[in-house]
Write a protein that holds these residues in place. Structure first.
Motif, PDB file in Angstrom:
ATOM      1  N   GLY A 103       0.786  -1.220   0.000  1.00 49.92           N
ATOM      2  CA  GLY A 103       0.000   0.000   0.000  1.00 49.92           C
ATOM      3  C   GLY A 103       0.818   1.269   0.000  1.00 49.92           C
ATOM      4  N   ASP A 104       2.143   1.163   0.194  1.00 48.89           N
ATOM      5  CA  ASP A 104       3.013   2.345   0.207  1.00 48.89           C
ATOM      6  C   ASP A 104       3.764   2.538  -1.103  1.00 48.89           C
ATOM      7  N   GLY A 105       4.140   1.445  -1.761  1.00 54.79           N
ATOM      8  CA  GLY A 105       4.895   1.585  -2.997  1.00 54.79           C
ATOM      9  C   GLY A 105       5.655   0.320  -3.361  1.00 54.79           C
ATOM     10  N   LEU A 106       6.825   0.515  -3.988  1.00 56.03           N
ATOM     11  CA  LEU A 106       7.615  -0.598  -4.506  1.00 56.03           C
ATOM     12  C   LEU A 106       8.265  -1.385  -3.372  1.00 56.03           C
ATOM     13  N   VAL A 107       8.035  -2.692  -3.364  1.00 56.36           N
ATOM     14  CA  VAL A 107       8.650  -3.590  -2.387  1.00 56.36           C
ATOM     15  C   VAL A 107       9.870  -4.286  -2.988  1.00 56.36           C
ATOM     16  N   GLY A 108       9.730  -4.830  -4.209  1.00 60.15           N
ATOM     17  CA  GLY A 108      10.853  -5.539  -4.832  1.00 60.15           C
ATOM     18  C   GLY A 108      10.394  -6.300  -6.058  1.00 60.15           C
ATOM     19  N   ARG A 109      11.090  -7.382  -6.354  1.00 62.30           N
ATOM     20  CA  ARG A 109      10.745  -8.219  -7.500  1.00 62.30           C
ATOM     21  C   ARG A 109      10.926  -9.687  -7.132  1.00 62.30           C
ATOM     22  N   VAL A 110      10.158 -10.551  -7.782  1.00 64.67           N
ATOM     23  CA  VAL A 110      10.227 -11.986  -7.529  1.00 64.67           C
ATOM     24  C   VAL A 110      11.481 -12.543  -8.195  1.00 64.67           C
ATOM     25  N   THR A 111      12.251 -13.320  -7.429  1.00 67.99           N
ATOM     26  CA  THR A 111      13.482 -13.902  -7.975  1.00 67.99           C
ATOM     27  C   THR A 111      13.425 -15.428  -8.071  1.00 67.99           C
ATOM     28  N   THR A 112      12.768 -16.074  -7.138  1.00 63.21           N
ATOM     29  CA  THR A 112      12.685 -17.531  -7.129  1.00 63.21           C
ATOM     30  C   THR A 112      11.246 -17.933  -6.850  1.00 63.21           C
ATOM     31  N   VAL A 113      10.767 -18.941  -7.604  1.00 58.94           N
ATOM     32  CA  VAL A 113       9.368 -19.364  -7.471  1.00 58.94           C
ATOM     33  C   VAL A 113       9.308 -20.862  -7.209  1.00 58.94           C
ATOM     34  N   PRO A 160       6.385 -24.119  -5.877  1.00 55.57           N
ATOM     35  CA  PRO A 160       4.972 -24.434  -6.111  1.00 55.57           C
ATOM     36  C   PRO A 160       4.014 -23.559  -5.309  1.00 55.57           C
ATOM     37  N   ASN A 161       4.348 -23.310  -4.024  1.00 56.16           N
ATOM     38  CA  ASN A 161       3.421 -22.577  -3.157  1.00 56.16           C
ATOM     39  C   ASN A 161       4.055 -21.372  -2.465  1.00 56.16           C
ATOM     40  N   THR A 162       5.323 -21.101  -2.722  1.00 60.28           N
ATOM     41  CA  THR A 162       6.005 -19.956  -2.131  1.00 60.28           C
ATOM     42  C   THR A 162       6.886 -19.293  -3.181  1.00 60.28           C
ATOM     43  N   ALA A 163       7.325 -18.087  -2.870  1.00 60.09           N
ATOM     44  CA  ALA A 163       8.220 -17.361  -3.771  1.00 60.09           C
ATOM     45  C   ALA A 163       9.137 -16.469  -2.947  1.00 60.09           C
ATOM     46  N   THR A 164      10.322 -16.197  -3.480  1.00 57.99           N
ATOM     47  CA  THR A 164      11.286 -15.315  -2.836  1.00 57.99           C
ATOM     48  C   THR A 164      11.286 -13.974  -3.545  1.00 57.99           C
ATOM     49  N   VAL A 165      11.290 -12.911  -2.756  1.00 53.60           N
ATOM     50  CA  VAL A 165      11.253 -11.551  -3.296  1.00 53.60           C
ATOM     51  C   VAL A 165      12.523 -10.824  -2.878  1.00 53.60           C
ATOM     52  N   LEU A 166      13.263 -10.276  -3.852  1.00 49.34           N
ATOM     53  CA  LEU A 166      14.422  -9.440  -3.569  1.00 49.34           C
ATOM     54  C   LEU A 166      13.921  -8.030  -3.301  1.00 49.34           C
ATOM     55  N   LEU A 167      14.222  -7.511  -2.113  1.00 51.32           N
ATOM     56  CA  LEU A 167      13.718  -6.203  -1.721  1.00 51.32           C
ATOM     57  C   LEU A 167      14.492  -5.085  -2.412  1.00 51.32           C
ATOM     58  N   ALA A 168      13.818  -3.950  -2.585  1.00 52.00           N
ATOM     59  CA  ALA A 168      14.449  -2.803  -3.246  1.00 52.00           C
ATOM     60  C   ALA A 168      15.606  -2.250  -2.436  1.00 52.00           C
ATOM     61  N   SER A 169      15.713  -2.600  -1.173  1.00 48.85           N
ATOM     62  CA  SER A 169      16.806  -2.132  -0.325  1.00 48.85           C
ATOM     63  C   SER A 169      18.075  -2.952  -0.495  1.00 48.85           C
ATOM     64  N   ASP A 170      17.999  -4.072  -1.218  1.00 51.23           N
ATOM     65  CA  ASP A 170      19.174  -4.938  -1.382  1.00 51.23           C
ATOM     66  C   ASP A 170      20.201  -4.256  -2.283  1.00 51.23           C
ATOM     67  N   PRO A 171      21.509  -4.360  -1.940  1.00 53.34           N
ATOM     68  CA  PRO A 171      22.552  -3.740  -2.767  1.00 53.34           C
ATOM     69  C   PRO A 171      22.589  -4.261  -4.201  1.00 53.34           C
ATOM     70  N   ASP A 172      22.064  -5.456  -4.460  1.00 52.98           N
ATOM     71  CA  ASP A 172      22.031  -6.001  -5.818  1.00 52.98           C
ATOM     72  C   ASP A 172      20.777  -5.602  -6.589  1.00 52.98           C
ATOM     73  N   PHE A 173      19.935  -4.794  -5.971  1.00 52.01           N
ATOM     74  CA  PHE A 173      18.671  -4.406  -6.594  1.00 52.01           C
ATOM     75  C   PHE A 173      18.850  -3.103  -7.366  1.00 52.01           C
ATOM     76  N   THR A 174      18.344  -3.057  -8.593  1.00 52.39           N
ATOM     77  CA  THR A 174      18.366  -1.841  -9.413  1.00 52.39           C
ATOM     78  C   THR A 174      17.047  -1.737 -10.163  1.00 52.39           C
TER      79      THR A 174
END
Length: 320
Positions: free
Chosen positions: A154-164, A166-180
């Motif tokens: 509800g505030d804005g950009l959280v990150g992007r999905v990196t690994t998926v 069957p029932n869960t997924a990993t999200v790389l946060l926008a605060s990560d040094p590898d995030f652009t």
């Protein structure tokens, strides 16, 4: 009537006549010779049947209404108990109230940007493979989630999905040094690239080293080709510091993100991009500046002269 030989013979005769009439009626079809008699009987006995039916139907309807009323009352009572239990549960659980507020806020953001989102809950923070800034959410491939989908709240950009999974997924946060992520300034449309710095503000490199940027300017995502990994128009943050350009080809900004990455609970994965760029419509309303009160001092003519001692005053009065 007594049960005699004559009465039994009469009964058998009447039954034989009835069967004979039925047979003649069936074989005659629409031209049955007894059709006139049937219509005459209907004319005579029809009003009687209607009268009896009119007298009996209200009783039957009343009985059915009482039975249905009881069933509806039981169902309404059950629903009222369920609603009361739900309200009590939500009212006594601060976390549920907070989640409802987060979900409502996120749905408003999705509506403003025309994003198709899949809601999810954060079930884990961090990853076993290192110190990267990641979260795990409770939706995966079975829910239509794919790699390189945008994640927001509800505030804005959280990150992007990196690994998926069957029932869960990993999200790389926008605060990560590898995030652009590609960004666009509100109003001026100046483009740049924002990178994470852990628990510090985002670092943004503007492509135009001479861009005129000031504290308080806001940024949104520029969007990627085919909307992966980022859809356009998602709020990123607010500029809080601008480095002097110094003649460089780029200009460095430091941006306070809208999202608090240490307080993530309910998020949304964008599974359907908007048909057109929402531009700046998803940004929150700008806060109104607080007016600074001013004090006006009015000097009355002659007031200063009244404060000065006159020539007729004695030195003693002046000393006092």
């Amino acid at each position: 009537m007594r049960d005699t030989r004559e009465s039994r013979l009469l009964l058998v005769l009447l039954i034989a006549i009835a069967f004979a009439l039925i047979t003649v009626d069936i074989r005659g079809g629409e031209d049955s010779p007894v059709d006139g008699a049937r219509q005459a009987a209907a004319t005579v006995f029809g009003p009687i049947e209607n009268g009896v039916s009119s007298a009996v139907d209200p009783v039957g309807n009343a009985i059915a209404a009482i039975r249905d009323s009881g069933e509806r009352h039981d169902r309404l009572a059950e629903l009222e108990r369920e609603n009361a239990a739900l309200k009590a549960r939500l009212g006594s659980d601060d976390r549920n109230r907070s989640r409802l507020q987060q979900l409502d806020k996120m749905l408003k953001v999705a509506g403003a940007g025309q994003y198709g989102i899949k809601g999810a809950e954060v079930i884990a923070i961090g990853a076993a493979q290192g110190f990267s800034w990641t979260i795990t959410i409770d939706v995966g491939a079975n829910d239509g989630i794919q790699r390189d989908m945008t994640v927001l709240n509800g505030d804005g950009l959280v990150g992007r999905v990196t690994t998926v999974g069957p029932n869960t997924a990993t999200v790389l946060l926008a605060s990560d040094p590898d995030f652009t992520v590609g960004t666009r300034m509100e109003g001026s449309d100046e483009l740049g690239f924002a990178s994470g710095q852990g628990d510090r503000p985002l670092r943004v490199e503007l492509l135009n080293g001479k861009a005129r940027i000031k504290k308080g300017d806001r940024l949104v995502t520029f969007g990627s080709q085919a909307d992966k990994p980022f859809v356009p128009g998602v709020p990123v943050g607010v500029v809080y510091r601008v480095d002097p350009s110094g003649g460089d080809l780029t200009r460095t900004l430091y941006v306070t993100p809208y999202v608090s990455f240490t307080k993530l609970d309910v998020v949304g994965v964008v599974v359907q991009a908007p048909e057109k760029d929402p531009r700046d419509t998803v940004l929150p309303a700008k806060p109104r500046p607080t007016p600074t009160p001013t004090v006006t001092v009015t000097v009355t003519p002659g007031a200063e002269d009244a404060e000065e001692p006159t020539d007729g005053q004695s030195q003693q009065e002046q000393d006092q």
